[in-house]
Design a protein around this motif. Structure first.
Motif, PDB file in Angstrom:
ATOM      1  N   ARG A  11       2.669  12.008   3.457  1.00 41.41           N
ATOM      2  CA  ARG A  11       2.105  11.093   4.019  1.00 41.41           C
ATOM      3  C   ARG A  11       3.019   9.349   3.261  1.00 41.41           C
ATOM      4  NH1 ARG A  11      -1.932  14.433   6.722  1.00 41.41           N
ATOM      5  NH2 ARG A  11      -3.559  12.874   5.196  1.00 41.41           N
TER       6      ARG A  11
ATOM      7  N   ALA B  95       6.704   9.897   2.633  1.00 37.56           N
ATOM      8  CA  ALA B  95       7.466   9.135   3.958  1.00 37.56           C
ATOM      9  C   ALA B  95       7.438   8.093   3.842  1.00 37.56           C
ATOM     10  CB  ALA B  95       6.398  10.214   5.057  1.00 37.56           C
ATOM     11  N   SER B  96       6.282   7.190   3.936  1.00 37.14           N
ATOM     12  CA  SER B  96       5.680   6.238   4.302  1.00 37.14           C
ATOM     13  C   SER B  96       6.574   4.734   3.237  1.00 37.14           C
ATOM     14  CB  SER B  96       3.743   5.703   3.682  1.00 37.14           C
ATOM     15  OG  SER B  96       3.948   6.326   5.443  1.00 37.14           O
TER      16      SER B  96
ATOM     17  N   ALA C 109       9.640   6.144   6.307  1.00 42.86           N
ATOM     18  CA  ALA C 109       9.520   6.456   7.376  1.00 42.86           C
ATOM     19  C   ALA C 109       8.804   5.980   8.320  1.00 42.86           C
ATOM     20  CB  ALA C 109       9.419   7.853   7.305  1.00 42.86           C
TER      21      ALA C 109
ATOM     22  N   ARG D 241       5.085   5.647  11.215  1.00 44.81           N
ATOM     23  CA  ARG D 241       3.907   6.402  11.738  1.00 44.81           C
ATOM     24  C   ARG D 241       4.437   7.535  12.741  1.00 44.81           C
ATOM     25  NH1 ARG D 241      -1.653   2.599  12.809  1.00 44.81           N
ATOM     26  NH2 ARG D 241      -2.290   1.754  10.144  1.00 44.81           N
TER      27      ARG D 241
ATOM     28  N   ARG E  83       7.706   8.519  12.902  1.00 46.56           N
ATOM     29  CA  ARG E  83       8.695   8.796  12.435  1.00 46.56           C
ATOM     30  C   ARG E  83       7.847  10.076  11.762  1.00 46.56           C
ATOM     31  NH1 ARG E  83      14.128   7.731   9.687  1.00 46.56           N
ATOM     32  NH2 ARG E  83      14.890   9.978   9.164  1.00 46.56           N
ATOM     33  N   THR E  84       6.837   9.194  11.093  1.00 48.97           N
ATOM     34  CA  THR E  84       6.008  10.252   9.806  1.00 48.97           C
ATOM     35  C   THR E  84       5.630  11.521  10.497  1.00 48.97           C
ATOM     36  OG1 THR E  84       5.715   8.590   8.254  1.00 48.97           O
ATOM     37  CG2 THR E  84       3.971  10.461   7.887  1.00 48.97           C
TER      38      THR E  84
ATOM     39  N   VAL F 232       6.384  15.163   9.095  1.00 46.34           N
ATOM     40  CA  VAL F 232       5.412  15.827   8.198  1.00 46.34           C
ATOM     41  C   VAL F 232       4.577  16.008   8.893  1.00 46.34           C
ATOM     42  CG1 VAL F 232       4.155  14.655   6.040  1.00 46.34           C
ATOM     43  CG2 VAL F 232       6.649  14.439   6.546  1.00 46.34           C
ATOM     44  N   THR F 233       3.739  15.380   9.085  1.00 44.10           N
ATOM     45  CA  THR F 233       2.037  15.881   9.682  1.00 44.10           C
ATOM     46  C   THR F 233       2.546  16.828  10.561  1.00 44.10           C
ATOM     47  OG1 THR F 233       1.089  13.562   9.712  1.00 44.10           O
ATOM     48  CG2 THR F 233      -0.193  15.346  11.361  1.00 44.10           C
TER      49      THR F 233
END
Length: 282
Positions: free
Chosen positions: A181, A184-185, A189, A191, A193-194, A198-199
């Motif tokens: 995560r 991604a940040s 990216a 929150r 989009r992450t 991703v999540t």
């Protein structure tokens, strides 16, 4: 080779128990589903496929099957929509808050299923708590029908099976590495989009496990559909109960039971493939 033999030896007692106590009784019921039932006389020695073909040719049985699938998918969807935010919050909550939320999630499972269903009857009945409050406040003039239909079953069964979904999702969300995560940040990216990039894909195994458990429990549930759906709003489980114990049409009940099992296995296999492709693409 010795490792394989050791593994087989370790699981063989469990496999033997499953074969003797679960698979064998089901297979013994298979010939029963092909026998002919004559009303007023019972089962005959004639073999027939009518018990299975009626599930596709008779509009009554088609409606029961369709209603069962809608109920299963509806309860699963509601549990996922309600359970994912709760599980996400629990996964990152402080230890004390997480313990309190876990106890609140598990506590309803400690109550008898009949008691929980009666609780929803007291809330959803025509003169139950919800309708009485709405009429006292002047919001409605007559009671809203919230029982003996799909809406009442969705509400009651979503509450009953929500803990299973949450308990499957929490470990899956906790298993997502924090550095992923963070990466991604770092790549700009946000929150949202992450989460979706991703999540959510990385928690697909937990979503799959929770969805399968809730779906199978929902389509095979008997007590809650019997109490909240009544004798008029039947699903496959309640119809199987009636065929075996009320009309004594055991061949039809056996065919319905096998069809319910096949539906569950088919949905499990299809969802596993879909989730596997989703996770692989993600």
């Amino acid at each position: 080779m010795s490792g394989r033999l050791t593994g087989i030896g370790l699981v063989s007692p469990l496999l033997l128990v499953l074969l003797l106590l679960f698979v064998a009784p089901v297979l013994m019921m298979a010939p029963l589903s092909f026998q002919e039932y004559i009303p007023g006389m019972g089962m005959s020695d004639t073999w027939t496929l009518e018990n299975y073909t009626q599930l596709f040719t008779d509009s009554y049985y088609r409606e029961i099957v369709f209603r069962t699938l809608v109920l299963g998918f509806g309860v699963t969807t509601l549990c996922l929509l309600m359970g994912y935010p709760l599980a996400y919050y629990m996964a990152f909550a402080k230890p004390r808050m997480k313990l309190a939320l876990t106890l609140l999630v598990i506590f309803p499972m400690l109550l008898n299923l009949v008691v929980r269903s009666f609780g929803w009857i007291a809330l959803l009945a025509d003169h139950g708590l919800i309708n009485n409050l709405l009429m006292d406040w002047g919001i409605i003039a007559s009671p809203i029908r919230m029982m003996f239909n799909l809406g009442g079953l969705l509400i009651g069964m979503s509450h009953i099976y929500l803990p299973f979904m949450v308990l499957m999702l929490v470990p899956a969300i906790q298993a997502v590495p924090q550095d992923v995560r963070d990466a991604a940040s770092t790549l700009s990216a946000g929150r949202v989009r992450t989460f979706f990039s991703v999540t959510l894909p990385m928690t697909a195994p937990g979503i799959l496990a929770g969805s399968i458990i809730v779906f199978v429990l929902s389509i095979s549930a008997l007590v809650t559909p019997r109490m909240l759906g009544g004798a008029t709003y039947k699903v496959m489980a309640t119809l199987i109960y009636d065929e075996f114990l009320l009309t004594l049409n055991w061949p039809s009940g056996a065919a319905l039971a096998f069809m319910l099992t096949l539906i569950a296995l088919a949905v499990i296999g299809l969802s596993s493939r879909l989730f596997g492709r989703w996770g692989g693409v993600a």
